[in-house]
Design a protein around this motif. Structure first.
Motif, PDB file in Angstrom:
ATOM      1  N   LYS A  36       5.579  -9.918  -8.458  1.00 39.42           N
ATOM      2  CA  LYS A  36       5.795 -11.290  -8.025  1.00 39.42           C
ATOM      3  C   LYS A  36       5.775 -12.194  -9.254  1.00 39.42           C
ATOM      4  N   GLU A  37       6.093 -13.432  -9.045  1.00 39.74           N
ATOM      5  CA  GLU A  37       6.090 -14.382 -10.151  1.00 39.74           C
ATOM      6  C   GLU A  37       4.717 -14.402 -10.822  1.00 39.74           C
ATOM      7  N   ARG A  38       4.726 -14.608 -12.105  1.00 41.27           N
ATOM      8  CA  ARG A  38       3.505 -14.660 -12.901  1.00 41.27           C
ATOM      9  C   ARG A  38       3.422 -16.011 -13.580  1.00 41.27           C
ATOM     10  N   GLY A  39       2.225 -16.368 -14.025  1.00 38.62           N
ATOM     11  CA  GLY A  39       2.058 -17.634 -14.715  1.00 38.62           C
ATOM     12  C   GLY A  39       0.665 -17.771 -15.294  1.00 38.62           C
ATOM     13  N   GLU A  58       4.470 -21.653 -14.090  1.00 36.93           N
ATOM     14  CA  GLU A  58       5.168 -20.391 -13.847  1.00 36.93           C
ATOM     15  C   GLU A  58       5.884 -19.948 -15.119  1.00 36.93           C
ATOM     16  N   TRP A  59       5.748 -18.655 -15.434  1.00 35.41           N
ATOM     17  CA  TRP A  59       6.475 -18.105 -16.570  1.00 35.41           C
ATOM     18  C   TRP A  59       7.903 -17.813 -16.136  1.00 35.41           C
ATOM     19  N   ASP A  60       8.831 -18.014 -17.028  1.00 37.53           N
ATOM     20  CA  ASP A  60      10.206 -17.588 -16.824  1.00 37.53           C
ATOM     21  C   ASP A  60      10.246 -16.075 -17.007  1.00 37.53           C
ATOM     22  N   ARG A  61      10.919 -15.374 -16.103  1.00 36.65           N
ATOM     23  CA  ARG A  61      10.954 -13.911 -16.178  1.00 36.65           C
ATOM     24  C   ARG A  61      11.585 -13.436 -17.491  1.00 36.65           C
ATOM     25  N   LEU A 167       0.314 -16.424  -8.934  1.00 39.81           N
ATOM     26  CA  LEU A 167       1.100 -17.286  -8.066  1.00 39.81           C
ATOM     27  C   LEU A 167       1.044 -16.872  -6.614  1.00 39.81           C
ATOM     28  N   LYS A 188       6.810 -26.139 -13.444  1.00 42.38           N
ATOM     29  CA  LYS A 188       7.804 -25.115 -13.738  1.00 42.38           C
ATOM     30  C   LYS A 188       8.403 -25.410 -15.090  1.00 42.38           C
ATOM     31  N   ARG A 190      11.225 -23.869 -17.921  1.00 38.49           N
ATOM     32  CA  ARG A 190      12.187 -22.919 -18.450  1.00 38.49           C
ATOM     33  C   ARG A 190      12.215 -23.014 -19.960  1.00 38.49           C
TER      34      ARG A 190
END
Length: 195
Positions: A36-39, A58-61, A167, A188, A190
């Motif tokens: 899942k999304e990480r951050g 949130e980290w960008d993948r 997250l 968020k 980027r």
């Protein structure tokens, strides 16, 4: 080395945590495990009944899985760099609350703890730059910073920060109750993938 200062009676406490990605090496290539999304997350308060704020980034993948530093290390596996960003979050989310304060950060990454005490993180330039930024911001706002190491998930607030960094919604009704009383939100970005 920075002198060790005891906490003030009116300290402002933050628990921070960051989540990177896990991977395995298959035939010499890194294979990232879908997750899942990480951050990175930060919870403000001394006790569960005194949580007054929270935030997460949130980290960008692409940043986690594809971007590398000058030595070729993927940012998704650079835990000190990811954890150091957690120290910046309160300066972005609650700057007015920090002015002139005695601030204590509880982190579960020993490299960030020693990096703050020594003014550098050996073998991790990005983490060292982030810690210098925190130092400059603290000087600008006139606040004193302490960074203390705690074990992972060793308190309710550390567990809440850990869950937010992944997250997820907090797994417990107590965690949800702590968040609903507090001011907070998700940032968020980027821009990290272009760092």
């Amino acid at each position: 080395a920075r002198p060790i200062t005891p906490p003030s009676l009116c300290e402002i406490v933050f628990h921070t945590d960051a989540a990177g990605v896990s991977y395995t090496n298959v035939n010499g290539a890194r294979v990232f495990h879908p997750s899942k999304e990480r951050g990175v997350a930060c919870v403000a308060g001394s006790t569960p009944s005194e949580v007054w704020g929270w935030c997460k980034l949130e980290w960008d993948r692409d940043f986690l899985c594809n971007q590398v530093d000058e030595k070729g290390a993927h940012f998704g596996s650079k835990s000190a760099t990811l954890e150091a960003v957690g120290l910046l979050l309160p300066f972005l989310a609650f700057p007015a609350a920090l002015v002139g304060g005695d601030i204590t950060f509880y982190v579960d990454n020993i490299a960030v703890h020693y990096g703050w005490m020594n003014g550098k993180v050996k073998y991790d330039k990005q983490a060292a730059v982030i810690l210098r930024c925190v130092h400059v911001l603290s000087g600008y706002l006139g606040c004193r910073i302490r960074v203390s190491h705690i074990h992972r998930n060793s308190s309710d607030l550390a567990t809440l920060a850990d869950e937010l960094s992944r997250l997820n919604n907090p797994r417990s009704s107590r965690g949800l109750e702590m968040l609903t009383r507090a001011e907070g939100g998700v940032m968020k970005s980027r821009a990290m993938s272009r760092w």
